[in-house]
Design a protein around this motif. Sequence first.
Motif, PDB file in Angstrom:
ATOM      1  N   LEU A   1      45.924  45.125  33.711  1.00 22.97           N
ATOM      2  CA  LEU A   1      44.845  45.686  32.911  1.00 22.97           C
ATOM      3  C   LEU A   1      43.923  44.619  32.350  1.00 22.97           C
ATOM      4  O   LEU A   1      42.892  44.937  31.742  1.00 22.97           O
ATOM      5  N   ARG A   2      44.251  43.377  32.532  1.00 26.03           N
ATOM      6  CA  ARG A   2      43.482  42.277  31.977  1.00 26.03           C
ATOM      7  C   ARG A   2      42.558  41.667  33.032  1.00 26.03           C
ATOM      8  O   ARG A   2      42.766  41.866  34.236  1.00 26.03           O
ATOM      9  N   PRO A   3      41.581  40.889  32.580  1.00 23.81           N
ATOM     10  CA  PRO A   3      40.708  40.227  33.568  1.00 23.81           C
ATOM     11  C   PRO A   3      41.506  39.257  34.442  1.00 23.81           C
ATOM     12  O   PRO A   3      42.445  38.611  33.974  1.00 23.81           O
TER      13      PRO A   3
ATOM     14  N   ILE B   1      33.634  29.838  39.704  1.00 26.01           N
ATOM     15  CA  ILE B   1      34.622  30.626  38.978  1.00 26.01           C
ATOM     16  C   ILE B   1      34.268  32.085  39.153  1.00 26.01           C
ATOM     17  O   ILE B   1      33.085  32.456  39.139  1.00 26.01           O
ATOM     18  N   SER B   2      35.286  32.907  39.375  1.00 25.54           N
ATOM     19  CA  SER B   2      35.036  34.329  39.584  1.00 25.54           C
ATOM     20  C   SER B   2      36.012  35.133  38.741  1.00 25.54           C
ATOM     21  O   SER B   2      37.094  34.657  38.377  1.00 25.54           O
ATOM     22  N   GLY B   3      35.609  36.319  38.402  1.00 32.06           N
ATOM     23  CA  GLY B   3      36.456  37.184  37.587  1.00 32.06           C
ATOM     24  C   GLY B   3      36.366  38.622  38.043  1.00 32.06           C
ATOM     25  O   GLY B   3      35.379  39.043  38.668  1.00 32.06           O
ATOM     26  N   GLU B   4      37.426  39.363  37.738  1.00 37.21           N
ATOM     27  CA  GLU B   4      37.480  40.772  38.104  1.00 37.21           C
ATOM     28  C   GLU B   4      38.183  41.533  36.998  1.00 37.21           C
ATOM     29  O   GLU B   4      39.193  41.071  36.463  1.00 37.21           O
ATOM     30  N   LEU B   5      37.673  42.668  36.625  1.00 35.28           N
ATOM     31  CA  LEU B   5      38.265  43.479  35.559  1.00 35.28           C
ATOM     32  C   LEU B   5      38.296  44.930  35.985  1.00 35.28           C
ATOM     33  O   LEU B   5      37.272  45.496  36.403  1.00 35.28           O
ATOM     34  N   LEU B   6      39.479  45.510  35.886  1.00 36.14           N
ATOM     35  CA  LEU B   6      39.624  46.928  36.207  1.00 36.14           C
ATOM     36  C   LEU B   6      38.928  47.758  35.131  1.00 36.14           C
ATOM     37  O   LEU B   6      39.214  47.619  33.936  1.00 36.14           O
ATOM     38  N   LEU B   7      38.006  48.605  35.557  1.00 31.67           N
ATOM     39  CA  LEU B   7      37.283  49.466  34.617  1.00 31.67           C
ATOM     40  C   LEU B   7      37.858  50.873  34.573  1.00 31.67           C
ATOM     41  O   LEU B   7      37.954  51.474  33.502  1.00 31.67           O
ATOM     42  N   TRP B   8      38.245  51.386  35.726  1.00 32.08           N
ATOM     43  CA  TRP B   8      38.762  52.770  35.753  1.00 32.08           C
ATOM     44  C   TRP B   8      39.520  52.983  37.043  1.00 32.08           C
ATOM     45  O   TRP B   8      39.048  52.600  38.120  1.00 32.08           O
ATOM     46  N   ASP B   9      40.691  53.569  36.940  1.00 32.06           N
ATOM     47  CA  ASP B   9      41.440  53.957  38.149  1.00 32.06           C
ATOM     48  C   ASP B   9      42.219  55.233  37.913  1.00 32.06           C
ATOM     49  O   ASP B   9      43.313  55.418  38.463  1.00 32.06           O
ATOM     50  N   ALA B  10      41.662  56.109  37.073  1.00 33.35           N
ATOM     51  CA  ALA B  10      42.285  57.399  36.760  1.00 33.35           C
ATOM     52  C   ALA B  10      43.617  57.238  36.036  1.00 33.35           C
ATOM     53  O   ALA B  10      44.460  58.133  36.078  1.00 33.35           O
ATOM     54  N   GLY B  11      43.804  56.089  35.390  1.00 34.18           N
ATOM     55  CA  GLY B  11      45.028  55.878  34.617  1.00 34.18           C
ATOM     56  C   GLY B  11      46.216  55.407  35.424  1.00 34.18           C
ATOM     57  O   GLY B  11      47.328  55.301  34.892  1.00 34.18           O
ATOM     58  N   ARG B  12      46.006  55.051  36.685  1.00 32.58           N
ATOM     59  CA  ARG B  12      47.141  54.672  37.538  1.00 32.58           C
ATOM     60  C   ARG B  12      47.826  53.408  37.039  1.00 32.58           C
ATOM     61  O   ARG B  12      49.061  53.346  36.957  1.00 32.58           O
TER      62      ARG B  12
ATOM     63  N   LYS C   1      42.317  59.068  43.624  1.00 34.21           N
ATOM     64  CA  LYS C   1      40.999  59.015  42.982  1.00 34.21           C
ATOM     65  C   LYS C   1      40.391  57.628  43.113  1.00 34.21           C
ATOM     66  O   LYS C   1      41.071  56.660  43.430  1.00 34.21           O
ATOM     67  N   PRO C   2      39.082  57.534  42.847  1.00 37.46           N
ATOM     68  CA  PRO C   2      38.407  56.235  43.016  1.00 37.46           C
ATOM     69  C   PRO C   2      38.914  55.188  42.032  1.00 37.46           C
ATOM     70  O   PRO C   2      39.549  55.501  41.023  1.00 37.46           O
ATOM     71  N   ARG C   3      38.537  53.953  42.333  1.00 36.66           N
ATOM     72  CA  ARG C   3      38.893  52.809  41.496  1.00 36.66           C
ATOM     73  C   ARG C   3      37.624  51.990  41.273  1.00 36.66           C
ATOM     74  O   ARG C   3      36.934  51.632  42.225  1.00 36.66           O
ATOM     75  N   ILE C   4      37.310  51.731  40.015  1.00 34.03           N
ATOM     76  CA  ILE C   4      36.086  51.004  39.676  1.00 34.03           C
ATOM     77  C   ILE C   4      36.475  49.666  39.072  1.00 34.03           C
ATOM     78  O   ILE C   4      37.277  49.599  38.133  1.00 34.03           O
ATOM     79  N   VAL C   5      35.892  48.596  39.607  1.00 33.16           N
ATOM     80  CA  VAL C   5      36.203  47.241  39.191  1.00 33.16           C
ATOM     81  C   VAL C   5      34.910  46.504  38.888  1.00 33.16           C
ATOM     82  O   VAL C   5      33.938  46.590  39.662  1.00 33.16           O
ATOM     83  N   GLY C   6      34.874  45.809  37.755  1.00 29.79           N
ATOM     84  CA  GLY C   6      33.761  44.941  37.450  1.00 29.79           C
ATOM     85  C   GLY C   6      34.014  43.550  38.000  1.00 29.79           C
ATOM     86  O   GLY C   6      35.118  43.024  37.882  1.00 29.79           O
ATOM     87  N   GLN C   7      32.966  42.931  38.612  1.00 23.04           N
ATOM     88  CA  GLN C   7      33.120  41.636  39.252  1.00 23.04           C
ATOM     89  C   GLN C   7      32.023  40.680  38.788  1.00 23.04           C
ATOM     90  O   GLN C   7      30.895  41.102  38.511  1.00 23.04           O
ATOM     91  N   GLY C   8      32.347  39.429  38.690  1.00 21.01           N
ATOM     92  CA  GLY C   8      31.361  38.419  38.315  1.00 21.01           C
ATOM     93  C   GLY C   8      31.770  37.068  38.858  1.00 21.01           C
ATOM     94  O   GLY C   8      32.963  36.796  39.057  1.00 21.01           O
ATOM     95  N   SER C   9      30.776  36.219  39.104  1.00 25.37           N
ATOM     96  CA  SER C   9      31.064  34.876  39.609  1.00 25.37           C
ATOM     97  C   SER C   9      29.948  33.925  39.192  1.00 25.37           C
ATOM     98  O   SER C   9      28.803  34.337  38.973  1.00 25.37           O
TER      99      SER C   9
END
Length: 472
Positions: free
Chosen positions: A63-65, A109-120, A283-291
Amino acid sequence: MKGGRALLFGAALVAGLAGPLAARAETLADAFILAYRHSGLLDKNRAVLRAADEDVAQALASLRPVLSYTAQATRTYTFPNDTPGGISSSGLPTSPRGDTVTDTASLGISGELLLWDAGRTRLGVDVARETVLLTRHALTQVEQQVLFNAVSAYLAVIEAQAFVNLRQSNVQVLNEQLRASRERFEVGEVTRTDVALAESQLAASRSDLSAALGDLEIARAQYVQAVGQKPGQLQPIATPPRTATSLDAAQAVARQTHPNIRRDMRAITVAELNILRAEAAMKPRIVGQGSLQIDQDYTETARLGVQMTGPIYQGGALTSAYRQAAARRDESRADLHITVDDVLNQVAQAWAQSEVATARIAAGELRVRAARVAFQGLQEEFGLGARTTLDVLDAEQDLQDARAALISAQVAEIRAAYQILFTMGLLTVEHLGLGITTYDPEAYYNAVKDAPVRKVSPQGEQLDRIIKSLGR
């Protein structure tokens, strides 16, 4: 549970165990404590529990970045086809005219954070936490088993030693009986047959003594395995432990406290959570990404984005996984039903064994008294010539059999009482009030539940101290 009585062979046992063994008498509480501290099975299952604790940390980390870095350096050589190289005076090839060498480098440097995955993922954390509680109940059952093995080994040594004392006493009595028969044979009061009968009975008694000594050695070896050291001067157990006032009361406690039942209840919760996870997987999975990247020319490139992924068609795998999770939920419910029936049956059997042992003790005490009176009377009648040697030997054997049966019944009563505690889920260090420091399953869990980084955070330093205290 009915009150117990002092074991009749207690005094003889203490005398029989004195000598080469330890001077200080060991109590059953001592054996419990030694077994608890010695058990490799407990150590193993504590490690299993700590591994389950780590599943919580790993699930929470999802659940963390997620941050990562990339460092890259590249040298590129370009050789045009129309400008071949030559040979130098030293005989080495020279670079073709027009060749180029290009150096590039970048750091990013790159990062990824889970935003939504229907609570999985959050459900995965809940599953890990429930599994920890499930594993704790399993550890409690192991603790019960270790302590029951200890009391069984303790009683086995006491019973074996009591039989050795009984057989030794029997040999002494028969030796005296043989001596008396030989003296009377010398004066013509009995026949050679009477002497032979006494000799035969003495030989059989010596054989029984050898078997009893062998049983004692086996019991001592089992004690070492269960407790971790050789038995010293074991104190007899005066009374059985308190359990419950009735069978129904014992079974009611078992329903609430037995670790196997509580473990299977947790397993049902885990199975139901896994059904929700299987639904969320559709269900879908939404992830925020940055680099952020910088090259050798100090050119910076930054990117931010959101990515949504989801299944379209996977050949029925997701719906199959859902049906499988539902089936496993039904399996867990059936396991709970089976476990409850099994535990209640074990309580009933232990209760019945306790009642049978109590009845056997009452009958055995009467039998011993009657057999002793009969033996003493036959001895007097034999002295007057009214009884044969065979009559006296048979009476003496009846007395020994009665004493042996009483010993077994007394041990069975104590063992059945602890069996009842075991089946009720109460045979633990805490319930027995042993007054020793026990393994704290909360300590390690609290240190890792927030997924600390060792050597970096205060929680990580605390974790290091806990691991060191465990000897790991």
